[in-house]
Write a protein that holds these residues in place. Structure first.
Motif, mmCIF file in Angstrom:
data_model
loop_
_atom_site.group_PDB
_atom_site.id
_atom_site.type_symbol
_atom_site.label_atom_id
_atom_site.label_comp_id
_atom_site.label_asym_id
_atom_site.label_seq_id
_atom_site.Cartn_x
_atom_site.Cartn_y
_atom_site.Cartn_z
ATOM 1 N N HIS A 405 41.296 43.380 34.354
ATOM 2 C CA HIS A 405 42.025 42.530 35.294
ATOM 3 C C HIS A 405 41.247 41.266 35.625
ATOM 4 N N GLY A 407 40.386 38.048 38.496
ATOM 5 C CA GLY A 407 39.816 38.035 39.850
ATOM 6 C C GLY A 407 38.396 37.497 39.911
ATOM 7 N N PRO A 408 37.392 38.331 39.705
ATOM 8 C CA PRO A 408 37.427 39.750 39.341
ATOM 9 C C PRO A 408 37.746 40.689 40.510
ATOM 10 N N THR A 409 37.956 40.109 41.713
ATOM 11 C CA THR A 409 38.286 40.935 42.878
ATOM 12 C C THR A 409 39.778 41.215 42.859
ATOM 13 N N SER A 410 40.176 42.253 42.129
ATOM 14 C CA SER A 410 41.585 42.576 41.984
ATOM 15 C C SER A 410 41.700 44.034 41.570
ATOM 16 N N GLN A 411 42.894 44.423 41.178
ATOM 17 C CA GLN A 411 43.147 45.811 40.793
ATOM 18 C C GLN A 411 44.410 45.878 39.961
ATOM 19 N N ASN A 434 39.807 49.516 36.294
ATOM 20 C CA ASN A 434 39.578 49.060 37.666
ATOM 21 C C ASN A 434 38.090 49.232 37.971
ATOM 22 N N GLY A 438 35.989 45.662 41.824
ATOM 23 C CA GLY A 438 37.391 45.398 42.090
ATOM 24 C C GLY A 438 37.795 45.984 43.430
ATOM 25 N N THR A 439 39.066 45.902 43.743
ATOM 26 C CA THR A 439 39.556 46.371 45.034
ATOM 27 C C THR A 439 40.463 47.582 44.855
ATOM 28 N N MET A 446 34.125 47.404 46.216
ATOM 29 C CA MET A 446 34.280 45.974 45.957
ATOM 30 C C MET A 446 32.952 45.241 46.033
ATOM 31 N N HIS A 449 30.156 44.126 43.325
ATOM 32 C CA HIS A 449 30.180 42.925 42.492
ATOM 33 C C HIS A 449 29.304 41.808 43.047
ATOM 34 N N ASP A 457 31.603 45.206 35.381
ATOM 35 C CA ASP A 457 32.830 45.005 34.632
ATOM 36 C C ASP A 457 32.601 45.249 33.144
#
Length: 625
Positions: A405, A407-411, A434, A438-439, A446, A449, A457
């Protein structure tokens, strides 16, 4: 006789994916009789309205192109007082729900988003951005006066909402180098009126949040007693209530689940008040499956809402002010996104489907939540999709698409993914990683990261391939890593650090130069790398280590690269520089540069070309290699 994995005849084509519309938001009018939703048709945003069971109708002129234009967009419209107020790239308009021409409310300058109409329909508060300065502005709902600055002084503002009495506005604010999911504040502005009758903020106070606590989606209860919001102060995104009389904060939800989401765009919602102010409807995200629950304000008890069992991803919930009908955009891994509404516990109405929905559940692959251990023993989460079963399966395990994914802060959640089904119906397995950082799995997950972009990642994806190979669910020798934006960076960094592990890579507008990203990206993310890698000049060596362009000579695996010419988030030179190295060294690759596209694809012709190129590339470099 069985056909080889990756060669199956599929009902999911690039053309069929390109033919659907994108559903972005949905809201009720004040009477709860008319539902308005925002859909994108290629590059054009249109508002569609439906009253009762009447046929839906286009409400806005496509020439106006409804689109919130601050940051990544979102927050394009609001409904109330018999009208809709919406944003285009550079101004606000108001239009009657009954139809007719739209009337401009603001001059054409800067960018607008998140219009919020006061309960009496007199005023519109909104987010405005001009020459790198963001703030909260206000204009009268007739457009008779020039807009006025209301709340400025922070780098960003988001999600303005009105108190029912019309004397207070709550909103979220934050400053660089924080992102809204790292540290933001809930603020309350008290309004007063000058001699000409125009409002101004006579006092602004911070109620919750700080540089290490994230705040999301404030909302006033209809009776005006409470201000609800979501905070991650406990380690998870929980729903809180602020009693405006007693000035006390009350934590309403306590489950180890996420009730908010990273605020990547304006206007995002995961909660909504019941009309009697006795309950809050809130989305609850557990292991990437999202459910709707009703939480009683007095007791704090939360129960899942019946009638929605077939859906596993929901967004943009909105509760009708009088009828309590719940509207949302909903999907599952087997059902493409729909605009739906739930009336009571029995009547579910489908207002809009994204596409044809001409495939049955047995023709699609269902998401499976899985966990595995990273190389350091830590727990990693993801979603696994097996190939769609055929009568005769080939021998051995299927090739694997490892999807990273952005972001990298995503899901990645268990909603519908045309891209996943494109692969699984052709005989590929898909792993949506995920990764840590990530979240959706708590704040501590989270925060892994922080300073570690390019670490978890990369390693968590590799460990996921090994886990599936050992479990007999995928062919580890035919794994392909794929991602866009931050996910594209993970693709490049993985090919740099682990040459020969992946059979090939697919990179869309991937970050290759961290120094360049810091200098050239848009305002929203221009200090994000400070959190992900560290501040310069102290972290310069780390920036160089995590910039694939400086180590591109280590990429030896075939790679497919896509880029848009108009991308302001990850500019074209980020891809050009990688491709130059590949070309110079004779590494098998393809480079597709799409004219007029930005950070993602919107044009049908682009989408069709994108998938045709991927299918051809994988057959050449993975299936028949």
């Amino acid at each position: 006789m069985s056909e080889a994995y990756g060669t199956w005849k599929s009902p999911v084509s690039g053309a069929s994916i390109a033919s659907g519309v994108s559903l972005r938001d949905v809201q009720w009018d004040a009477a709860g009789e008319t539902l308005v939703w925002w859909e994108n048709r290629e590059k054009i945003g249109v508002l569609v309205a439906q009253t009762g069971t009447d046929a839906p109708r286009d409400l806005t002129d496509p020439a106006l192109n409804v689109s919130g234009a601050v940051g990544y967009g979102g927050g394009a419209f609001t409904v109330g007082a018999g009208s809709v107020v919406f944003a285009t790239k550079s101004r606000l308009y108001r239009q009657s729900l009954a139809g007719g021409a739209a009337r401009a409310l603001t001059p054409e300058f800067g960018s607008c988003a998140s219009p919020a109409l006061s309960a009496d329909g007199s005023w519109v508060a909104y987010v405005h951005s001009y020459e790198h300065v963001d703030g909260l502005a206000i204009v009268d709902a007739e457009g008779a006066h020039f807009p006025r600055k209301l709340a400025y002084g922070t780098d960003f503002v988001m999600q303005p909402v009105w108190h029912p009495a019309g004397r207070h506005i709550a909103f979220v604010a934050w400053n660089h180098p924080q992102m809204p999911w790292n540290g933001s504040e809930l603020r309350l502005a008290e309004l007063a009126f000058d001699g000409s009758g125009l409002p101004y903020a006579q006092d602004i106070v911070t109620l919750a949040g700080d540089t290490d606590t994230a705040i999301f989606q404030p909302a006033f209860s209809p009776d005006g007693r409470y201000l609800s919001y979501i905070s991650d102060a406990s380690g998870w995104g929980q729903v809180y209530l602020y009693d405006l009389d007693s000035q006390q904060h009350i934590q309403l939800t306590r489950a180890a689940a996420e009730h908010g989401t990273p605020a990547w765009a304006q206007g995002m919602r995961t909660t909504g008040w019941s009309s009697d102010s006795r309950a809050i409807l809130t989305l609850r995200n557990e292991r990437a499956f999202i459910r709707l629950q009703r939480c009683d304000v007095e007791s704090g008890n939360c129960e899942l809402v019946a009638g929605l069992d077939e859906y596993s991803e929901m967004e943009q919930i909105n509760v009708a002010p009088k009828t309590n009908a719940i509207a949302m955009i909903a999907s599952s891994s087997l059902i493409p996104p729909r605009v739906i509404s739930l009336h009571g516990q029995e009547v579910l109405q489908i207002h809009r489907r994204r596409g044809a929905e001409n495939l049955g559940a047995d023709q699609l692959s269902a998401a499976q939540a899985i966990t595995w251990q990273g190389d350091d023993g830590g727990l990693v989460h993801g979603l696994y999709y097996p190939p769609v079963l055929q009568d005769l399966l080939p021998a051995g395990e299927p090739p694997l698409i490892v999807n990273i994914h952005g972001g990298p802060t995503s899901q990645r959640c268990a909603g519908y993914s045309s891209e996943v089904q494109f692969f699984t119906t052709r005989g590929y397995a898909v792993l949506q990683v995920n990764h840590r950082g990530g979240t959706g799995y708590g704040k501590a997950y989270m925060n892994m990261h922080r300073g570690n972009w390019g670490v978890f990642d990369v390693s968590d994806s590799l460990a996921g391939v090994n886990y599936l190979a050992q479990a007999g669910l995928a062919d580890g020798d035919k794994a392909v890593i794929m991602g866009g934006s931050a996910g594209g960076f993970t693709v490049l960094q993985s090919l740099v650090e682990h040459p020969g592990f992946y059979k090939a890579g697919i990179c869309s507008y991937g970050v290759s130069n961290q120094f360049g990203l810091l200098m050239d990206t848009h305002k929203f993310e221009e200090r994000y790398t400070y959190w992900l890698l560290g501040e310069l000049p102290e972290a310069a060596e780390l920036y160089r280590q995590r910039s694939p362009v400086f180590h591109a000579d280590q990429i030896v695996d075939p790679i497919l690269v896509f880029q848009g010419t108009d991308d302001v988030v990850v500019p074209q030179d980020q891809s050009d520089s990688i491709v130059a190295s590949l070309k110079r060294r004779g590494i098998p690759h393809e480079y597709h540069l799409f004219e007029g596209e930005g950070h993602g694809w919107r044009q049908a012709a682009t989408i069709e070309t994108y998938y045709k190129a991927i299918e051809r590339f994988l057959l050449q470099h993975v299936i028949y290699a």
